[in-house]
Scaffold this active site. Sequence first.
Site, PDB file in Angstrom:
ATOM      1  N   PRO A   2       0.822  -1.208   0.000  1.00 54.50           N
ATOM      2  CA  PRO A   2       0.000   0.000   0.000  1.00 54.50           C
ATOM      3  C   PRO A   2       0.861   1.265   0.000  1.00 54.50           C
ATOM      4  O   PRO A   2       1.900   1.332   0.646  1.00 54.50           O
ATOM      5  CB  PRO A   2      -0.796  -0.123   1.301  1.00 54.50           C
ATOM      6  CG  PRO A   2      -0.817  -1.580   1.591  1.00 54.50           C
ATOM      7  CD  PRO A   2       0.506  -2.097   1.114  1.00 54.50           C
ATOM      8  N   GLU A   3       0.421   2.254  -0.764  1.00 53.67           N
ATOM      9  CA  GLU A   3       1.124   3.531  -0.830  1.00 53.67           C
ATOM     10  C   GLU A   3       0.612   4.450   0.287  1.00 53.67           C
ATOM     11  O   GLU A   3      -0.400   4.182   0.928  1.00 53.67           O
ATOM     12  CB  GLU A   3       0.885   4.182  -2.195  1.00 53.67           C
ATOM     13  CG  GLU A   3       1.075   3.259  -3.381  1.00 53.67           C
ATOM     14  CD  GLU A   3       2.510   3.135  -3.835  1.00 53.67           C
ATOM     15  OE1 GLU A   3       3.300   4.079  -3.634  1.00 53.67           O
ATOM     16  OE2 GLU A   3       2.850   2.089  -4.426  1.00 53.67           O
ATOM     17  N   ASN A 164       5.892   1.112  -4.469  1.00 52.36           N
ATOM     18  CA  ASN A 164       6.389   0.666  -5.770  1.00 52.36           C
ATOM     19  C   ASN A 164       5.669   1.322  -6.944  1.00 52.36           C
ATOM     20  O   ASN A 164       6.262   1.602  -7.981  1.00 52.36           O
ATOM     21  CB  ASN A 164       6.275  -0.860  -5.880  1.00 52.36           C
ATOM     22  CG  ASN A 164       7.269  -1.433  -6.862  1.00 52.36           C
ATOM     23  OD1 ASN A 164       8.387  -0.924  -7.010  1.00 52.36           O
ATOM     24  ND2 ASN A 164       6.878  -2.491  -7.557  1.00 52.36           N
ATOM     25  N   ARG A 242      12.464  -6.240  -5.821  1.00 49.03           N
ATOM     26  CA  ARG A 242      11.156  -5.675  -6.184  1.00 49.03           C
ATOM     27  C   ARG A 242      11.084  -5.515  -7.694  1.00 49.03           C
ATOM     28  O   ARG A 242      12.093  -5.270  -8.357  1.00 49.03           O
ATOM     29  CB  ARG A 242      10.953  -4.304  -5.517  1.00 49.03           C
ATOM     30  CG  ARG A 242      10.970  -4.328  -4.008  1.00 49.03           C
ATOM     31  CD  ARG A 242       9.739  -4.985  -3.419  1.00 49.03           C
ATOM     32  NE  ARG A 242       8.532  -4.279  -3.804  1.00 49.03           N
ATOM     33  CZ  ARG A 242       8.098  -3.175  -3.193  1.00 49.03           C
ATOM     34  NH1 ARG A 242       8.782  -2.660  -2.181  1.00 49.03           N
ATOM     35  NH2 ARG A 242       6.981  -2.596  -3.579  1.00 49.03           N
TER      36      ARG A 242
END
Length: 253
Positions: A2-3, A164, A242
């Site tokens: 989550p951002e 991300n 990632r």
Amino acid sequence: MPEGDTVFLAGHRMHEALAGKTLRRGELRHPRLSTLDLAGLDVVAVRTYGKHMFTRFSDGNSLRSHFRMDGAWHLYRPGERWRRPAHQARAVLEVDDRQAIGFALHDMEFVPTSREDELISHLGPDLLSPDFDAAEAVRRLTENPSRPIGLALLDQRVMAGVGNLYRAEVCFLLGVLPTAPVSAVDPARAVALSRKLLQANQWRPEQITTGDRRVQHYVFERTGKPCLRCGTRVRSGEFETRFVYFCPKCQSG
């Protein structure tokens, strides 16, 4: 993962649903916190900072929760079916008219509210704070000019909130690959873009970086699709455990 805008919106909705109300049920299903019973406490407020959420109670304590990769807080009406399995529930906070269920919250602490700032003192400026210190974020970003920009953007000690998705989109808008050094970008622009994108989405669940709901992202999760600027196919690959997404023509370095 989550951002910061996802956590901000979740915190705002939790505050609207719970603040000023008394818990009829308050369970924390975590090994260190399972003996606590929060029933009877009032929820004072819900505060977020970066990817951390603090739920404050009338006894002078706060529940800190961090979403990590797959955590989330859901709100339900009494009797409404949960959208995730019950065994994933790590927190149940229930008032008369709402239930707040914390799913897959691996990081939880119950601490005095006065200690909240201690727990986040290592973090950089919160991109969604009205008091955001852009100069401090730029200073932290440029402390290591040889560091890959894709790693620096994800480092919450530089500025809090980028995940991300926004890492990929900011690098695209800067015209550099995530592997390019910080010295290859305008740091003030990198900070400004990060804040602008998160602010654009902080009040909605959709995360749109292009300004167009039909194609929400420039490169994030668009592997093999044409770049919206040049038509070259977007590529992806693993970088420091990632996935990164990029246009090999529009981005250099």
